[in-house]
Design an enzyme around this catalytic site. Structure first.
Site, mmCIF file in Angstrom:
data_model
loop_
_atom_site.group_PDB
_atom_site.id
_atom_site.type_symbol
_atom_site.label_atom_id
_atom_site.label_comp_id
_atom_site.label_asym_id
_atom_site.label_seq_id
_atom_site.Cartn_x
_atom_site.Cartn_y
_atom_site.Cartn_z
ATOM 1 C CB SER A 175 54.082 37.445 55.365
ATOM 2 O OG SER A 175 53.811 38.795 55.038
ATOM 3 C CG HIS A 203 56.466 33.833 56.356
ATOM 4 N ND1 HIS A 203 55.711 33.575 57.471
ATOM 5 C CD2 HIS A 203 56.622 35.182 56.305
ATOM 6 C CE1 HIS A 203 55.400 34.710 58.064
ATOM 7 N NE2 HIS A 203 55.942 35.706 57.377
ATOM 8 C CE LYS A 234 57.895 35.772 59.923
ATOM 9 N NZ LYS A 234 58.808 36.704 60.618
#
Length: 386
Positions: A175, A203, A234
């Protein structure tokens, strides 16, 4: 105690402050009465404000209420929760899935459920904090291997007793650095050493892979990593997290994950919104194409200006500047020039690696990116980075 602690942080330029935003998240946000380009959001596909996602959240909230009432094992599962888990399993190509209130809850619950006292955990040095906390809570012995260093990991594996239960823990996409774990090699190593592999693909979900199914799809490793963890907050633009895998494994976690068993279920509106987001991810691949085009335009611009970037291969582009004070001054200059990209400092990143962590989304335009690059150039010269 509190005053001394805060004074110490202030002296090291490590204090944090909450910055009010007067609009919803997006490529541009409103701060203190003016519009600025946001380059710090993980809403990679711009789904947080998508009309279908918002409408699904509103409809589910009107139908089922704002909250879930209790943990699902106590008061039951609402239809949006069941629909979401079915949609996630279908998306990930697994038999089943289990949802959590956040990625943090998923990791601090799943890791202690998978391994305990007497076991051995080998974790990448740059693992997310939630992974490290899950490792600590497990009661297993924890050893840290150097970031993406297969030779170091192999050496640590060679030192253990061969029949000792072992779990290798890593991010899929890191990240703060934007690079990928070498999953093909990690899978082969885990299989050869009879170890288990746990991958946090927060992610990667929605971003990596031909269909956006994550880093595992990106590497073509479907079926070789039984449990897949990902988040909904996300690229899917909502809130929560999940673990997908074989039915028996998911049933095991349902009985063992304390962060699932003893936590109130996510709001039904969030679950319904995530279902809508998953549909859009699969129906609109052009969003990922725009994301990668924007990433290339911004990355090339940074290189052209002379910035040094970490070895990123994702929409996360860290400009490592070193000292926390320099990073803070850089971020302040960026905001003054119309770009919000805050300084990331210890303990989020290792000492002397403070940075501006830039993220781009599918919804940024060429105008936004060029405006941002102009701001970075001015801020870079003002702070002496360029």
């Amino acid at each position: 105690m509190f005053e001394d602690y805060l004074a110490e942080l202030e002296a090291k330029h490590l204090t944090r402050r909450l910055l009010p935003i007067d609009s919803g998240t997006g490529p541009v946000v409103r701060i203190a009465g003016r519009d600025v380009v946001l380059l710090a959001s993980n809403d990679y596909l711009g789904l947080a404000g998508h009309p279908k996602v918002v409408a699904a959240a509103v409809h589910a909230t009107q139908t089922y209420g704002a909250g879930s009432g209790a943990a699902r094992l106590v008061s039951g599962s609402l239809p949006p929760h069941l629909q979401l888990e079915e949609a996630l399993a279908q998306f990930k190509g697994t038999e089943s899935a289990l949802t959590f209130g956040s990625g943090y809850l998923a990791n601090v619950g799943a890791i202690p459920a998978l391994i305990g006292r007497g076991g051995l955990i080998l974790a990448d040095r740059l693992c997310h904090a939630s992974l490290i906390d899950g490792c600590r809570l497990s009661g297993a012995d924890v050893r840290i291997y150097r970031h993406n260093d297969l030779e170091h990991l192999t050496a640590l594996l060679a030192k253990r007793r061969k029949d000792r239960r072992t779990l290798i823990v890593t991010d899929g996409v890191f990240s703060m650095d934007g690079d990928l774990a070498p999953l093909p090699e990690l899978v082969s190593l885990a299989e050869a050493q009879e170890a288990d592999l746990y991958v946090d693909d927060a992610h990667g979900t929605g971003v990596m892979g031909t269909h956006g199914r994550g880093t595992i799809e990106h590497y073509g490793l479907e079926g070789r990593i039984p449990l897949q963890m990902g988040t909904l907050g996300k690229a899917l633009g909502t809130s929560g997290a999940f673990i997908a895998g074989p039915e028996q494994s998911i049933q095991y976690l349902l009985h063992r994950c304390r962060s699932f068993m003893f936590a109130t279920a996510p709001p039904p509106g969030c679950a319904a919104a995530a279902v809508a987001a998953l549909e859009i991810v699969q129906q609109e691949p052009q969003r990922r194409r725009r994301l990668w085009d924007n990433r290339q335009r911004l990355y090339a611009g940074f290189r052209r200006l002379g910035f040094t970037l970490a070895p990123t291969v994702s929409p996360i582009m860290p400009l490592v500047v070193g000292h926390a004070e320099t990073a803070v001054r850089f971020a302040e200059q960026l905001l003054a020039h119309g770009v919000f990209a805050p300084a990331i400092r210890p303990p989020t990143v290792p000492a002397d690696t403070s940075r501006i962590r830039v993220t781009v989304t599918s919804e940024h335009t060429a105008v936004h990116i060029d405006q941002a690059l102009a701001a970075f150039e001015r801020a870079g010269h003002t702070t002496g980075i360029l």
